[in-house]
Design a protein around this motif. Structure first.
Motif, PDB file in Angstrom:
ATOM      1  N   PHE A  13       0.892  -1.170   0.000  1.00 37.73           N
ATOM      2  CA  PHE A  13       0.000   0.000   0.000  1.00 37.73           C
ATOM      3  C   PHE A  13       0.924   1.212   0.000  1.00 37.73           C
ATOM      4  N   PHE A  55      -0.813  -0.963  -4.286  1.00 36.18           N
ATOM      5  CA  PHE A  55      -2.155  -0.403  -4.157  1.00 36.18           C
ATOM      6  C   PHE A  55      -2.069   1.082  -3.830  1.00 36.18           C
ATOM      7  N   ASP A  58      -7.566   6.382  -2.577  1.00 39.71           N
ATOM      8  CA  ASP A  58      -7.939   7.689  -3.112  1.00 39.71           C
ATOM      9  C   ASP A  58      -8.958   8.359  -2.210  1.00 39.71           C
ATOM     10  N   VAL A 126     -14.842   1.290  -3.806  1.00 40.72           N
ATOM     11  CA  VAL A 126     -15.260   1.909  -2.537  1.00 40.72           C
ATOM     12  C   VAL A 126     -16.491   2.762  -2.765  1.00 40.72           C
ATOM     13  N   GLY A 129     -16.607   6.898   2.030  1.00 38.52           N
ATOM     14  CA  GLY A 129     -17.211   7.260   3.306  1.00 38.52           C
ATOM     15  C   GLY A 129     -17.293   8.765   3.511  1.00 38.52           C
ATOM     16  N   HIS A 144     -25.288   5.731   3.918  1.00 35.77           N
ATOM     17  CA  HIS A 144     -24.558   4.466   3.839  1.00 35.77           C
ATOM     18  C   HIS A 144     -25.326   3.419   3.031  1.00 35.77           C
ATOM     19  N   TYR A 148     -24.321   1.772  -0.711  1.00 36.16           N
ATOM     20  CA  TYR A 148     -24.069   0.356  -1.004  1.00 36.16           C
ATOM     21  C   TYR A 148     -25.071  -0.196  -2.021  1.00 36.16           C
ATOM     22  N   GLY A 217     -14.727  -2.244   2.310  1.00 36.69           N
ATOM     23  CA  GLY A 217     -15.660  -1.846   3.376  1.00 36.69           C
ATOM     24  C   GLY A 217     -16.025  -3.062   4.213  1.00 36.69           C
ATOM     25  N   SER A 218     -16.069  -2.907   5.552  1.00 37.07           N
ATOM     26  CA  SER A 218     -16.287  -4.074   6.424  1.00 37.07           C
ATOM     27  C   SER A 218     -17.594  -4.023   7.194  1.00 37.07           C
ATOM     28  N   SER A 219     -18.456  -3.043   6.932  1.00 37.81           N
ATOM     29  CA  SER A 219     -19.761  -3.021   7.599  1.00 37.81           C
ATOM     30  C   SER A 219     -20.606  -4.176   7.049  1.00 37.81           C
ATOM     31  N   PHE A 234      -9.660  -5.878   1.413  1.00 41.02           N
ATOM     32  CA  PHE A 234      -8.735  -5.177   2.303  1.00 41.02           C
ATOM     33  C   PHE A 234      -9.462  -4.890   3.610  1.00 41.02           C
ATOM     34  N   ALA A 236      -8.959  -3.990   8.210  1.00 39.21           N
ATOM     35  CA  ALA A 236      -8.109  -3.282   9.183  1.00 39.21           C
ATOM     36  C   ALA A 236      -8.257  -3.873  10.583  1.00 39.21           C
ATOM     37  N   ARG A 328     -18.172   3.238   8.841  1.00 41.81           N
ATOM     38  CA  ARG A 328     -18.778   2.588   9.996  1.00 41.81           C
ATOM     39  C   ARG A 328     -17.863   1.562  10.654  1.00 41.81           C
ATOM     40  N   ARG A 330     -14.614   1.323  10.561  1.00 43.00           N
ATOM     41  CA  ARG A 330     -13.428   1.920  11.190  1.00 43.00           C
ATOM     42  C   ARG A 330     -13.812   2.554  12.521  1.00 43.00           C
ATOM     43  N   ASN A 385      -1.630  -6.478   3.437  1.00 42.35           N
ATOM     44  CA  ASN A 385      -1.395  -5.244   2.717  1.00 42.35           C
ATOM     45  C   ASN A 385      -0.370  -4.485   3.538  1.00 42.35           C
TER      46      ASN A 385
HETATM   47  C1  FMN Z   1      -6.912  -1.058   3.229  1.00 42.83           C
HETATM   48  C2  FMN Z   1      -8.081  -0.151   3.040  1.00 42.83           C
HETATM   49  C3  FMN Z   1      -8.038   0.777   2.020  1.00 42.83           C
HETATM   50  C4  FMN Z   1      -9.080   1.661   1.829  1.00 42.83           C
HETATM   51  N1  FMN Z   1      -8.979   2.557   0.829  1.00 42.83           N
HETATM   52  C5  FMN Z   1      -9.935   3.470   0.665  1.00 42.83           C
HETATM   53  C6  FMN Z   1      -9.797   4.474  -0.314  1.00 42.83           C
HETATM   54  O1  FMN Z   1      -8.805   4.522  -1.024  1.00 42.83           O
HETATM   55  N2  FMN Z   1     -10.792   5.390  -0.444  1.00 42.83           N
HETATM   56  C7  FMN Z   1     -11.915   5.372   0.351  1.00 42.83           C
HETATM   57  O2  FMN Z   1     -12.776   6.229   0.171  1.00 42.83           O
HETATM   58  N3  FMN Z   1     -12.072   4.417   1.296  1.00 42.83           N
HETATM   59  C8  FMN Z   1     -11.113   3.490   1.480  1.00 42.83           C
HETATM   60  N4  FMN Z   1     -11.240   2.556   2.454  1.00 42.83           N
HETATM   61  C9  FMN Z   1     -12.423   2.609   3.282  1.00 42.83           C
HETATM   62  C10 FMN Z   1     -13.510   1.648   2.869  1.00 42.83           C
HETATM   63  O3  FMN Z   1     -13.599   1.422   1.524  1.00 42.83           O
HETATM   64  C11 FMN Z   1     -14.879   2.056   3.345  1.00 42.83           C
HETATM   65  O4  FMN Z   1     -15.295   3.232   2.703  1.00 42.83           O
HETATM   66  C12 FMN Z   1     -14.922   2.304   4.788  1.00 42.83           C
HETATM   67  O5  FMN Z   1     -14.282   1.269   5.463  1.00 42.83           O
HETATM   68  C13 FMN Z   1     -16.374   2.450   5.214  1.00 42.83           C
HETATM   69  O6  FMN Z   1     -17.117   1.385   4.719  1.00 42.83           O
HETATM   70  P1  FMN Z   1     -17.880   0.430   5.692  1.00 42.83           P
HETATM   71  O7  FMN Z   1     -18.847   1.307   6.420  1.00 42.83           O
HETATM   72  O8  FMN Z   1     -18.520  -0.624   4.858  1.00 42.83           O
HETATM   73  O9  FMN Z   1     -16.813  -0.152   6.558  1.00 42.83           O
HETATM   74  C14 FMN Z   1     -10.209   1.636   2.675  1.00 42.83           C
HETATM   75  C15 FMN Z   1     -10.278   0.685   3.695  1.00 42.83           C
HETATM   76  C16 FMN Z   1      -9.224  -0.207   3.888  1.00 42.83           C
HETATM   77  C17 FMN Z   1      -9.324  -1.218   4.975  1.00 42.83           C
END
Ligand code: FMN
Length: 435
Positions: A13, A55, A58, A126, A129, A144, A148, A217-219, A234, A236, A328, A330, A385
């Motif tokens: 990354f 990777f 953005d 993505v 967010g 949100h 999606y 996204g992990s929600s 990807f 976290a 969400r 994070r 990553n």
């Molecule tokens: C390794 C990694 C890279 C990500 N890169 C981006 C990114 O480049 N741009 C972005 O807007 N969000 C990025 N995200 C955030 C997610 O795509 C997502 O928007 C965020 O986790 C909220 O989504 P969720 O509510 O489903 O978790 C990244 C997340 C991770 C874990």
């Protein structure tokens, strides 16, 4: 072949000021999000080390609230086009937004990159967010759920457009004068809830059939999308247990979609801080952490949590807070650090400032390798990553220290055996259905 005998997947990354907020201040660190020579050298190092991919994330808004080293950045697709010309094997993955993009444009851009690079393109899907509406004449940032819902349809349209031509549509038979078999060219004629797109795309099927689909996204809705369409995810996660739980849940959902769980690879972020001894690594980490600006960290945590935490007691855990509309998973991760691990707001700020909520592993090369192996063999990750705190030293220390250990365990390749990103990752080329 059992999963344990497979290789770990490794992505680099690249955030050219380093992933630690203060990484650019470390002695010897080079930085510059617009420093193409640095980005090129890092990508070439990762390719020499046989990483699966590089990777680039953005973001579509900027301002004084960003870490100064991240206020500006190159547009990632253009950057990958340039990197495709100076590399031969490494996968090239970039973020593009389904909330602020157009399916036809994104299908063209990643399809073109796949052609230009000989089959090395990947799209990190993505929903964005961060509210970026002010830069796109959109009115409001969609919520949100809506983001999606749009993303689900968006990806289907892009995949359909990538199949506009059957693999053998171009005959180019000078004898018969048949250049293109137009029966093998298909309109998509998609009419959906959010998009009406006719097609066909003005691009043939690319070397990989479809560029690799990545999702981050992990929600709940994020996992639902990932399990249906993503080939790389990807994440976290901070600890082995929650990573195993995420891995199990995601793979179960992948199977429910009738997919092979080996074709949806989970790659958590990892920031290794490496020293010759654990003490040296800790001193190295302390040095980085001492530069953290508490006010900036409080602003970052407030932003991630969707609640202003600046007036709260720094030496107590966070109170119960409702999850925000944005980012969400994070936000949940930061709340868990406080509620499950007992960290005070000050400690949460310190960690968030360090790696923006990604996992930091501090120790010798052996200790870092052991952690990675425990996650890989414990079915918490299919790979990682890599997010070096600063460049180039953070990457070099990993390549020179940790990779040889992984190789001795037979867990990482000595050289590339494939040419496309799909081949590196062990992913099949999508069938050409001739829609
Ligand atoms: C390794 C990694 C890279 C990500 N890169 C981006 C990114 O480049 N741009 C972005 O807007 N969000 C990025 N995200 C955030 C997610 O795509 C997502 O928007 C965020 O986790 C909220 O989504 P969720 O509510 O489903 O978790 C990244 C997340 C991770 C874990």
């Amino acid at each position: 072949m059992s999963r344990i005998q497979q290789h770990m997947r490794l992505g680099l990354f690249i955030q050219a000021a380093g992933h630690h907020a203060s990484g650019w201040r470390y002695p010897g660190a080079q930085s510059g999000s617009e420093n193409f020579n640095l980005i090129r050298r890092l990508t070439e190092s990762a390719e020499r080390a046989c990483f699966d991919l590089v990777f680039f994330g953005d973001k579509l808004v900027t301002g004084p609230q960003e870490p100064p080293s991240m206020i500006v950045r190159f547009e990632p697709l253009t950057l990958l086009g340039a990197l495709a010309m100076v590399t031969e094997r490494i996968g090239l993955v970039a973020t593009a937004s389904t909330t602020y993009g157009e399916p036809f444009t994104i299908a063209r851009q990643f399809g073109t990159l796949d052609h230009l690079s000989g089959g090395r393109a990947g799209w990190n899907v993505v929903t964005t967010g961060y509210d970026s509406a002010a830069n796109f004449t959109l009115g409001n940032h969609p919520d949100h759920e809506q983001r999606y819902a749009v993303a689900e349809e968006f990806v289907d349209v892009v995949r359909g457009l990538w199949d506009s031509f059957e693999d053998d549509a171009y005959v180019r038979d000078a004898e018969t004068g048949v250049y293109l078999d137009t029966a093998k060219m298909h309109r998509l004629d998609h009419q959906g809830r959010f998009f009406n797109i006719a097609g066909p795309l003005n691009l043939t099927r690319s070397p990989q059939g479809h560029p690799v689909l990545v999702q981050a996204g992990s929600s709940g809705p994020g996992m639902a999308l990932a399990s249906r369409i993503a080939e790389v995810v990807f994440t976290a996660q901070q600890d082995l247990h929650s990573a195993q739980q995420f891995y199990r849940d995601l793979k179960r959902q992948v199977v429910e979609h009738g997919r092979d769980p080996a074709h949806c690879l989970v790659m958590p972020g990892i920031m290794p801080i490496i020293g010759r001894t654990r003490e040296e690594a800790l001193a190295h980490f302390e040095r980085l952490q001492q530069w953290n600006d508490l006010d900036a960290a409080l602003a970052l945590v407030s932003d991630r949590l969707g609640h202003d935490v600046r007036g709260l007691d720094l030496d107590r855990p966070l109170p119960d807070l409702t999850l925000p509309q944005n980012m969400r998973s994070r936000a949940q991760l930061l709340l868990d650090m406080s509620h499950k691990d007992g960290l005070t707001l000050r400690q949460v700020c310190h960690l968030a400032a360090g790696a923006r909520g990604h996992r930091i592993v501090v120790g010798t090369a052996h200790q870092v390798a052991d952690e990675m192996i425990a996650w890989f063999e414990g079915e918490a990750a299919d790979g990682f990553n890599l997010m070096p705190a600063h460049f180039p030293e953070g990457l070099d220390a990993f390549v020179e220290g940790v990779l040889p250990i992984l190789r001795r365990h037979g867990l990482f390749r000595e050289c590339y055996t494939g040419h496309t990103l799909r081949e590196h990752l062990g992913l099949p080329r999508p069938a050409d259905f001739g829609l």
